[in-house]
Each structure stands twice: as structure tokens, then as C-alpha cells.
Design a protein around this motif. Structure first.
Motif, mmCIF file in Angstrom:
data_model
loop_
_atom_site.group_PDB
_atom_site.id
_atom_site.type_symbol
_atom_site.label_atom_id
_atom_site.label_comp_id
_atom_site.label_asym_id
_atom_site.label_seq_id
_atom_site.Cartn_x
_atom_site.Cartn_y
_atom_site.Cartn_z
ATOM 1 N N GLY A 104 -3.038 14.649 -7.584
ATOM 2 C CA GLY A 104 -2.951 13.432 -8.374
ATOM 3 C C GLY A 104 -2.887 12.248 -7.436
ATOM 4 N N TYR A 105 -2.207 11.204 -7.919
ATOM 5 C CA TYR A 105 -2.125 9.986 -7.114
ATOM 6 C C TYR A 105 -0.672 9.570 -6.901
ATOM 7 N N GLY A 106 0.195 10.547 -6.832
ATOM 8 C CA GLY A 106 1.603 10.226 -6.616
ATOM 9 C C GLY A 106 2.426 10.344 -7.894
ATOM 10 N N LEU A 108 0.377 14.864 -12.267
ATOM 11 C CA LEU A 108 -0.782 15.562 -11.712
ATOM 12 C C LEU A 108 -2.008 15.332 -12.591
ATOM 13 N N ILE A 109 -3.157 15.200 -11.933
ATOM 14 C CA ILE A 109 -4.425 15.008 -12.651
ATOM 15 C C ILE A 109 -5.211 16.322 -12.662
ATOM 16 N N LEU A 110 -5.181 17.036 -11.539
ATOM 17 C CA LEU A 110 -5.881 18.319 -11.442
ATOM 18 C C LEU A 110 -4.865 19.446 -11.495
ATOM 19 N N PRO A 112 -15.652 15.325 -19.786
ATOM 20 C CA PRO A 112 -15.420 14.014 -20.403
ATOM 21 C C PRO A 112 -14.801 12.997 -19.442
ATOM 22 N N ASN A 113 -14.829 11.736 -19.838
ATOM 23 C CA ASN A 113 -14.193 10.673 -19.056
ATOM 24 C C ASN A 113 -12.726 11.010 -18.853
ATOM 25 N N GLY A 114 -12.255 10.780 -17.661
ATOM 26 C CA GLY A 114 -10.839 11.009 -17.383
ATOM 27 C C GLY A 114 -10.464 12.458 -17.122
ATOM 28 N N ALA A 115 -11.466 13.364 -17.092
ATOM 29 C CA ALA A 115 -11.167 14.793 -16.891
ATOM 30 C C ALA A 115 -10.665 15.082 -15.479
ATOM 31 N N GLY A 116 -10.971 14.178 -14.550
ATOM 32 C CA GLY A 116 -10.550 14.406 -13.168
ATOM 33 C C GLY A 116 -11.704 14.733 -12.233
ATOM 34 N N LYS A 117 -12.915 14.491 -12.698
ATOM 35 C CA LYS A 117 -14.097 14.839 -11.887
ATOM 36 C C LYS A 117 -14.110 14.069 -10.565
ATOM 37 N N SER A 118 -13.948 12.741 -10.660
ATOM 38 C CA SER A 118 -13.947 11.940 -9.423
ATOM 39 C C SER A 118 -12.763 12.323 -8.538
ATOM 40 N N THR A 119 -11.666 12.693 -9.192
ATOM 41 C CA THR A 119 -10.465 13.072 -8.428
ATOM 42 C C THR A 119 -10.741 14.293 -7.547
ATOM 43 N N ILE A 120 -11.616 15.194 -8.010
ATOM 44 C CA ILE A 120 -11.963 16.358 -7.180
ATOM 45 C C ILE A 120 -12.677 15.888 -5.914
ATOM 46 N N LEU A 121 -13.666 15.017 -6.087
ATOM 47 C CA LEU A 121 -14.411 14.542 -4.904
ATOM 48 C C LEU A 121 -13.474 13.787 -3.957
ATOM 49 N N LYS A 122 -12.598 12.962 -4.538
ATOM 50 C CA LYS A 122 -11.658 12.201 -3.690
ATOM 51 C C LYS A 122 -10.709 13.138 -2.957
ATOM 52 N N SER A 123 -10.333 14.234 -3.614
ATOM 53 C CA SER A 123 -9.421 15.193 -2.962
ATOM 54 C C SER A 123 -10.087 15.823 -1.746
ATOM 55 N N PRO A 148 -19.226 7.091 -3.497
ATOM 56 C CA PRO A 148 -18.319 6.943 -4.635
ATOM 57 C C PRO A 148 -19.046 6.464 -5.890
ATOM 58 N N GLN A 149 -18.349 6.586 -7.021
ATOM 59 C CA GLN A 149 -18.873 6.097 -8.285
ATOM 60 C C GLN A 149 -19.105 4.585 -8.143
ATOM 61 N N GLY A 150 -20.256 4.086 -8.599
ATOM 62 C CA GLY A 150 -20.479 2.638 -8.608
ATOM 63 C C GLY A 150 -21.055 2.058 -7.330
ATOM 64 N N ASP A 153 -20.897 10.840 -6.604
ATOM 65 C CA ASP A 153 -20.189 10.596 -7.859
ATOM 66 C C ASP A 153 -21.075 9.769 -8.794
ATOM 67 N N GLU A 154 -21.602 10.423 -9.807
ATOM 68 C CA GLU A 154 -22.461 9.801 -10.817
ATOM 69 C C GLU A 154 -23.620 9.014 -10.213
ATOM 70 N N PRO A 155 -24.481 9.708 -9.463
ATOM 71 C CA PRO A 155 -25.593 9.004 -8.816
ATOM 72 C C PRO A 155 -26.571 8.379 -9.804
ATOM 73 N N GLU A 180 -21.645 14.283 -12.743
ATOM 74 C CA GLU A 180 -22.676 13.609 -13.539
ATOM 75 C C GLU A 180 -22.340 13.508 -15.016
ATOM 76 N N GLN A 181 -22.748 12.411 -15.630
ATOM 77 C CA GLN A 181 -22.667 12.261 -17.093
ATOM 78 C C GLN A 181 -23.983 12.682 -17.737
ATOM 79 N N ASN A 182 -25.076 12.494 -17.009
ATOM 80 C CA ASN A 182 -26.385 12.929 -17.504
ATOM 81 C C ASN A 182 -26.466 14.447 -17.345
HETATM 82 N N1 ATP Z 1 -6.241 5.629 -7.873
HETATM 83 C C1 ATP Z 1 -5.672 6.125 -8.982
HETATM 84 N N2 ATP Z 1 -4.347 5.988 -9.221
HETATM 85 C C2 ATP Z 1 -3.768 6.495 -10.324
HETATM 86 N N3 ATP Z 1 -4.446 7.183 -11.292
HETATM 87 C C3 ATP Z 1 -5.756 7.339 -11.112
HETATM 88 C C4 ATP Z 1 -6.448 6.824 -9.965
HETATM 89 N N4 ATP Z 1 -7.751 7.145 -10.079
HETATM 90 C C5 ATP Z 1 -7.869 7.826 -11.233
HETATM 91 N N5 ATP Z 1 -6.678 7.957 -11.853
HETATM 92 C C6 ATP Z 1 -6.431 8.662 -13.123
HETATM 93 O O1 ATP Z 1 -6.821 10.007 -12.998
HETATM 94 C C7 ATP Z 1 -7.430 10.490 -14.200
HETATM 95 C C8 ATP Z 1 -8.746 11.135 -13.868
HETATM 96 O O2 ATP Z 1 -9.607 10.132 -13.340
HETATM 97 P P1 ATP Z 1 -11.013 10.475 -12.701
HETATM 98 O O3 ATP Z 1 -11.542 9.198 -12.179
HETATM 99 O O4 ATP Z 1 -10.904 11.623 -11.777
HETATM 100 O O5 ATP Z 1 -11.808 10.957 -14.001
HETATM 101 P P2 ATP Z 1 -13.346 11.243 -14.199
HETATM 102 O O6 ATP Z 1 -13.467 12.606 -14.785
HETATM 103 O O7 ATP Z 1 -14.093 10.965 -12.944
HETATM 104 O O8 ATP Z 1 -13.728 10.175 -15.330
HETATM 105 P P3 ATP Z 1 -15.036 9.265 -15.528
HETATM 106 O O9 ATP Z 1 -16.045 10.161 -16.190
HETATM 107 O O10 ATP Z 1 -14.569 8.203 -16.465
HETATM 108 O O11 ATP Z 1 -15.472 8.741 -14.211
HETATM 109 C C9 ATP Z 1 -7.499 9.302 -15.145
HETATM 110 O O12 ATP Z 1 -6.475 9.421 -16.076
HETATM 111 C C10 ATP Z 1 -7.293 8.097 -14.244
HETATM 112 O O13 ATP Z 1 -6.628 7.064 -14.914
#
Ligand code: ATP
Ligand code: MG
Length: 234
Positions: A10-12, A15-17, A35-46, A82-84, A159-161, A191-193
């Protein structure tokens, strides 16, 4: 080459994952959908050392990556877009690519890497002196990917190319992924597509609420009824 096991992160705060498992073999294109918020980007960041990891392991060529600094992770051959599209808008294409070579000092090597990127993206060569803020979304995404390729990574995290791109350009991005794979780089992307991304992927994972839900080959997931209803608009 990459083996994520039981990863909770997570981010402190909360937990997100929760005990996520993902693996990528050499030469594969692997896609994570969900879906949005599932934690996909969090995996790549981890993987890139940018989250707070509570348990689990991220093995890369049989070595633990958790605890390794991001700069060292890059040196070991992992690059991340990264995304964006984080490119430098006021810099030209070529200057952006040079930024991608920031861990290199040998000018001859940088020149060789740049030639490799221009060979993969001839359009970037044509536009090498153009400021990236004046380029189309598709072109900017190519700059972002091209910059990550400057280090000729073994594993590329995307992340979402295809976000925000017209359907024809989306295909172009994925065709580039096939091309990059031919150069010996494996790809793990989010990816969302989902439809089109899975059709270009060897394997895929569906993530929900920070947990693995479904996994399989790209073809299997495209045929899966649950995946079809939830993510493929069937
Ligand atoms: N830097 C951060 N600090 C705290 N919480 C975060 C941070 N980045 C993401 N989160 C939280 O972690 C959860 C998962 O976010 P993440 O970006 O991994 O989702 P995602 O699956 O990539 O979503 P999306 O499809 O919208 O990009 C969300 O609830 C988000 O608010
Ligand atoms: Mg995301």
C-alpha cells in the motif's frame, strides 16, 4: 524473469494489494486488467520500488527486488512508463530521449540506444526536433515509450499505454509492443482497452479489490464468460 508472490502493499495506510501473484516469463507480453482502483498501477509501482510493501516477494531473475532502490532497479533492466505519459513537454523529442539515458555517461552508447529507438519509431526520428507539447496524444505516447526504451530494458512496465488514443492509434501502440518484444524486451502492462490488449497478450490477469481474480492466456480470457461480461462489453 519476474515472479511476484503473495504481495501485500500500500502507501503507508490501509493495504491496497492483498497477496497478489503475477509472473512474467522472458519474451512475454502480459496484461493486467480490472476496474478503476483495483490496484493495477500499484502493482507496477511496487515492482519499481515506489510503494510500502508489507509482505511477499518480487523476484527478478531469481533475485529479490524488494528493498532495492529504484535507480538500481533501472540499472538491472526494468523501465517504467507511468499512467499519463510523463514526458517533458517543452523539450524536443530528442531531448526527451536523452533524458531517458540518464544513467548512462558513455556518449557512444547513448547514440547507439537512440538509433535503436529511432529504428523502432521512425516517426520520432522525423520529428526529433519538435517540442513534444505540440505533438498528438499518440505521438506523445510513442515518445514516452521510446524514452523508456533508451536503456534497452529487459522488462518494460507500461501503465495504460493506449489511454485517450483513437482506435487506429491504439492498434499502432500494441503493434509497437510486438516489435519491442522482438527486440528481446518483455512487457507487463495495465490496460483499460481490455479486448484489444488481451488480443496482443500472451497472458493476462484480472485484478479486483487488490486481489487476483482470474488468469489465463490472452485467448482464454477473451473467451471467458465472466471476463466478457465484466470487462469486454459482451
Ligand atoms: N500515492 C498514493 N497514496 C495513497 N493511496 C494511493 C496512492 N496511489 C493510489 N492510491 C490508492 O490505491 C488504490 C488503488 O489505486 P491504483 O492507482 O493502483 O488503481 P488502478 O487499478 O490503477 O486504477 P485506475 O484504473 O483508475 O488507474 C486507490 O484506492 C487509490 O486511491
Ligand atoms: Mg491505474
Amino acid at each position: 524473469m519476474l515472479n511476484i508472490q503473495n504481495l501485500s502493499a500500500g502507501y503507508g495506510g490501509p493495504l491496497i494489494l492483498h497477496k497478489v501473484n503475477i509472473n512474467v516469463k522472458e519474451g512475454e507480453i502480459v496484461t493486467i486488467i480490472g476496474p478503476n482502483g483495483a490496484g493495477k498501477s500499484t502493482i507496477l509501482k511496487s515492482i519499481f520500488g515506489l510503494t510500502d510493501i508489507k509482505e511477499g516477494s518480487i523476484e527478478y531473475f531469481d533475485e529479490e527486488l524488494i528493498g532495492v532502490k529504484t535507480g538500481e532497479i533501472i540499472k538491472r533492466g526494468i523501465c517504467y512508463v507511468p499512467q499519463g505519459r510523463s514526458i517533458f513537454p517543452s523539450l524536443t523529442v530528442e531531448e526527451n530521449l536523452q533524458m531517458g539515458a540518464f544513467i548512462r555517461s558513455d556518449k557512444a552508447v547513448i547514440k547507439k540506444d537512440m538509433a535503436y529507438v529511432y529504428e523502432k519509431f521512425p516517426k520520432l526520428y522525423e520529428r526529433r526536433h519538435q517540442k513534444t507539447k505540440t505533438m498528438s496524444g499518440g505521438e506523445q505516447q510513442m515518445v514516452a515509450i521510446g524514452r523508456a526504451l533508451m536503456l534497452q530494458p529487459k522488462l518494460l512496465l507500461l501503465d495504460e499505454p493506449s489511454i485517450g488514443l483513437a482506435p487506429k492509434i491504439v492498434c499502432e501502440v500494441f503493434e509497437k509492443c510486438l516489435d519491442i518484444r522482438k527486440g528481446g524486451t518483455a512487457i507487463l502492462m495495465v490496460e483499460q482497452n481490455a479486448n484489444i490488449a488481451l488480443s496482443y497478450s500472451d497472458r493476462g490477469y484480472v485484478l479486483e479489490l487488490g486481489q487476483n481474480r482470474i488468469e489465463g492466456s490472452g485467448k482464454q480470457l477473451l473467451k471467458n464468460k465472466q471476463v466478457g461480461e465484466l470487462y469486454l462489453g459482451k
